[in-house]
Design a protein around this motif. Structure first.
Motif, PDB file in Angstrom:
ATOM      1  N   TYR A 164       3.611   3.730  14.737  1.00  0.00           N
ATOM      2  CA  TYR A 164       4.070   4.708  13.875  1.00  0.00           C
ATOM      3  C   TYR A 164       3.604   4.205  12.405  1.00  0.00           C
ATOM      4  CZ  TYR A 164       6.475   8.516  11.585  1.00  0.00           C
ATOM      5  OH  TYR A 164       7.116   9.537  10.933  1.00  0.00           O
ATOM      6  N   THR A 165       3.360   4.950  11.663  1.00  0.00           N
ATOM      7  CA  THR A 165       3.039   4.756  10.133  1.00  0.00           C
ATOM      8  C   THR A 165       3.893   5.749   9.173  1.00  0.00           C
ATOM      9  OG1 THR A 165       1.007   3.628  10.377  1.00  0.00           O
ATOM     10  CG2 THR A 165       1.566   4.350   8.061  1.00  0.00           C
ATOM     11  N   LEU A 200       4.840   0.199   8.317  1.00  0.00           N
ATOM     12  CA  LEU A 200       4.256   0.394   9.484  1.00  0.00           C
ATOM     13  C   LEU A 200       5.303  -0.241  10.755  1.00  0.00           C
ATOM     14  CD1 LEU A 200       0.889  -1.745   8.533  1.00  0.00           C
ATOM     15  CD2 LEU A 200       1.327   0.681   8.586  1.00  0.00           C
ATOM     16  N   SER A 225       0.706  -1.314   0.128  1.00  0.00           N
ATOM     17  CA  SER A 225      -0.005   0.137   0.044  1.00  0.00           C
ATOM     18  C   SER A 225       0.669   1.362   0.022  1.00  0.00           C
ATOM     19  CB  SER A 225      -0.880   0.173   1.230  1.00  0.00           C
ATOM     20  OG  SER A 225      -0.164   0.277   2.529  1.00  0.00           O
ATOM     21  N   THR A 226       2.273   1.085   0.070  1.00  0.00           N
ATOM     22  CA  THR A 226       3.037   2.078   0.275  1.00  0.00           C
ATOM     23  C   THR A 226       3.377   2.643   1.658  1.00  0.00           C
ATOM     24  OG1 THR A 226       1.935   4.370   0.043  1.00  0.00           O
ATOM     25  CG2 THR A 226       2.360   3.204  -2.013  1.00  0.00           C
ATOM     26  N   ASN A 227       2.622   2.224   2.394  1.00  0.00           N
ATOM     27  CA  ASN A 227       2.896   2.356   3.942  1.00  0.00           C
ATOM     28  C   ASN A 227       3.805   1.700   4.751  1.00  0.00           C
ATOM     29  OD1 ASN A 227       1.122   4.754   4.058  1.00  0.00           O
ATOM     30  ND2 ASN A 227      -0.354   3.659   4.871  1.00  0.00           N
ATOM     31  N   HIS A 280       6.451   7.758   1.372  1.00  0.00           N
ATOM     32  CA  HIS A 280       6.693   7.212   0.236  1.00  0.00           C
ATOM     33  C   HIS A 280       5.247   7.405  -0.627  1.00  0.00           C
ATOM     34  CE1 HIS A 280      10.678   5.231   1.164  1.00  0.00           C
ATOM     35  NE2 HIS A 280       9.971   4.948   2.298  1.00  0.00           N
ATOM     36  N   LYS A 281       5.482   7.356  -1.894  1.00  0.00           N
ATOM     37  CA  LYS A 281       4.342   7.436  -3.122  1.00  0.00           C
ATOM     38  C   LYS A 281       4.440   6.358  -3.793  1.00  0.00           C
ATOM     39  CE  LYS A 281       3.758  11.661  -1.389  1.00  0.00           C
ATOM     40  NZ  LYS A 281       2.848  11.336  -0.185  1.00  0.00           N
ATOM     41  N   THR A 293      10.118  11.210  10.682  1.00  0.00           N
ATOM     42  CA  THR A 293      10.818  10.686   9.386  1.00  0.00           C
ATOM     43  C   THR A 293      11.297  11.940   8.669  1.00  0.00           C
ATOM     44  OG1 THR A 293       9.244   8.899   8.891  1.00  0.00           O
ATOM     45  CG2 THR A 293      10.199   9.831   7.137  1.00  0.00           C
ATOM     46  N   LYS A 348       4.237   7.628   5.939  1.00  0.00           N
ATOM     47  CA  LYS A 348       3.306   7.804   4.932  1.00  0.00           C
ATOM     48  C   LYS A 348       4.420   8.697   3.822  1.00  0.00           C
ATOM     49  CE  LYS A 348      -0.637   7.582   7.519  1.00  0.00           C
ATOM     50  NZ  LYS A 348      -1.966   8.193   7.886  1.00  0.00           N
ATOM     51  N   GLU A 400       5.273   1.854  -3.839  1.00  0.00           N
ATOM     52  CA  GLU A 400       5.460   0.771  -2.615  1.00  0.00           C
ATOM     53  C   GLU A 400       6.963   0.632  -2.846  1.00  0.00           C
ATOM     54  OE1 GLU A 400       4.266  -3.313  -3.809  1.00  0.00           O
ATOM     55  OE2 GLU A 400       3.766  -2.410  -5.733  1.00  0.00           O
ATOM     56  N   ASP A 434      11.915   3.071  -2.013  1.00  0.00           N
ATOM     57  CA  ASP A 434      10.785   2.650  -2.623  1.00  0.00           C
ATOM     58  C   ASP A 434      11.195   2.580  -4.236  1.00  0.00           C
ATOM     59  OD1 ASP A 434      10.762   5.330  -3.783  1.00  0.00           O
ATOM     60  OD2 ASP A 434       9.605   6.198  -2.458  1.00  0.00           O
TER      61      ASP A 434
END
Length: 497
Positions: free
Chosen positions: A255-256, A228, A224-226, A260-261, A300, A258, A263, A282
């Motif tokens: 923490y997530t 975790l 999903s690109t996230n 990255h745009k 981040t 986010k 995967e 990525d």
């Protein structure tokens, strides 16, 4: 879930964005995986079994057929030579391991296959050789694309891992338990995910309370690109502390990431930052650094490291320099970076392959050595002292210290032995996990048996069949023991390492 069989038409392991065909779904699949006795039903299968080139028939019958058909030539490797990963199986044929070559061998299945996993250090001691063995791992699943919500982060305990009968040539030894025939047990705690795990890595950081065990964190790069970050400390404790209950809140990520745009597949925790420092890369070629703060949170950096012209396939921190790391890319390069660089550009860039560089591993024993695995099947060892900084007037193309083209499919995993700087484990798309001893010379006495087989280097120690082989790791506390994932998990130790 219907199991895919190890036949000649089976697809190889996956990398980057490739996904397998949809599999049949069994709604009654148990959440818990299960161990399978590798040899319990070995001779009950209707399929023909090939073991190291011998099909199990009486020698006279087999030799008569070969004589009538003429000498068999397999990929120009000599008459009658069966080479795992090279020789094609006939329809209905399967491979069975030679039990005399293993000290330990177990297989286990999980509800869905896992593209990635990691071994978790435990408090059972280092350099242990007692059987039955116990170990802890963490993995992320790749559920059917029609069932993304079935994906899980799996925290697992393997116990009852017995050695092979007669592996040491006797019934017992001073450092081993008598209960060698105990049935293996798989226990699992799961954390729900809504996406496939591309890669997962674990990290342990000291607890603020010295009397408590270390905190175990996982970083899960998802489709999903996230990314975790979870604290799986309570999940691990639940295996050994009766009455431990996992709350829904403990299944939530701490923490997530986010940033990255796209995967990604590259992730690594620094071994020199106990609190926790993470790098993630990525498919856009961007690398982000995430740091755990003094208060236990995460930050981040908004500005990525960039320079790769294609996807970042793997990242490895330096084992001795806390600000230095290496990255491998499908642009065919390996780059060396420094966190302190204000430009966010790499210090060294080396074009080491004409194909994707899928994986790298930095030796923790001889820290100037890096091993790489590429899409064309090449495994190469590099001396970083020979690499010139970016911008050098004549950097040239580096020459590897050692290079092997034994594998004819993509390399999916490489890892140095944790205590031996000459031994490397490799997983490849030809459904094999191979062990290599770089210290073996061509004229060594022990290499004579393999020297006559074309294209089989004497440095090749062992070949283990692993259908859809994806990733392999040494266990850092049980010498010589490996865990590999593919269609299922293998836990094994050979008699040669």
């Amino acid at each position: 879930m219907s199991k895919r069989t190890a036949d000649a038409s089976g697809a190889g392991p996956l990398k980057s964005g490739d996904r397998p065909d949809a599999m049949d779904i069994d709604d009654k699949t148990n959440e818990m995986g299960e161990f399978e006795d590798e040899f319990e039903d070995e001779f009950e299968s209707e399929d023909e079994i090939i073991e190291a080139g011998v099909d199990g028939r009486p020698d006279a019958e087999r030799e008569a057929e070969e004589a009538a058909a003429g000498a068999m030539d397999v990929d120009n490797n000599g008459p009658g030579t069966f080479i795992v990963g090279r020789t094609k199986l006939a329809p209905g044929e399967t491979l069975a391991p030679d039990p005399t070559t293993y000290r330990m061998l177990h297989s286990l299945s999980t509800p869905w296959p896992c593209l990635s996993f990691d071994v978790v250090r435990d408090n059972l001691g280092d350099n242990r050789s007692v059987f039955p063995a116990t170990m802890y791992t963490v993995a992320g699943t790749q559920a059917d694309s029609r069932r993304p919500n079935d994906n899980q982060l799996m925290v697992m305990k393997f116990s009852g891992l017995s050695k092979m009968d007669g592996a040491d040539g006797d019934e017992s030894s001073d450092d081993e338990d008598d209960d060698e025939d105990a049935d293996p047990i798989l226990e699992s705690k799961t954390i729900p995910l809504n996406s496939t795990t591309n890669r997962i890595r674990a990290h342990q950081t000291p607890s603020q309370d010295p009397s408590r065990p270390p905190i175990t964190l996982t970083a899960t790069m998802t489709e999903s690109t996230n990314v975790l970050i979870h604290d799986i400390t309570p999940h691990l404790a639940s295996f050994d502390i009766p009455g431990t209950v996992i709350t829904p809140q403990q299944n939530e990520p701490l923490y997530t990431i986010k940033a990255h745009k796209a995967e990604g597949y590259a992730v690594d925790w620094s071994p020199l930052h106990p609190a926790g420092k993470l790098l993630t890369g990525d498919n856009d070629g961007l690398i982000y650094a995430t740091t755990r703060t003094d208060g236990g949170g995460f930050v981040t950096n908004a500005r990525p490291f960039q320079g790769h012209t294609s996807s970042v396939e793997d990242i490895q921190w330096s084992p001795v320099e806390p600000t230095v790391f290496a990255s491998a890319s499908s642009d065919g390069t390996v780059r060396i970076w420094d966190l302190r660089s204000k430009s966010r550009k790499s210090m060294v860039t080396m074009q080491i392959s004409n194909t994707d560089v899928n994986v790298i591993s930095w030796s923790r024993q001889t820290t100037n050595l890096l091993v790489s695995g590429a899409d064309d099947g090449e495994v190469a060892v590099w001396d970083l002292r020979q690499w010139q900084p970016s911008g050098s007037s004549a950097p040239g193309k580096p020459t590897p210290v050692a290079s092997f083209n034994y594998h004819k499919e993509q390399i999916t995993s490489v890892e140095w032995h944790p205590t031996d700087d000459s031994i490397v484990a490799v997983a490849a798309g030809d459904n094999t996990v191979t062990l290599w001893d770089l210290a073996v010379e061509l004229d060594d006495e022990e290499s004579k048996d393999t020297a006559g087989v074309q294209d089989v280097p004497p440095q090749l120690l062992f070949v283990h069949y692993q259908n859809l082989a994806k990733e392999v790791h040494w266990h850092p506390q049980i010498p010589g023991t490996l865990v590999a994932t593919g269609e299922e998990f293998s836990v094994f130790r050979t008699i040669s390492v």
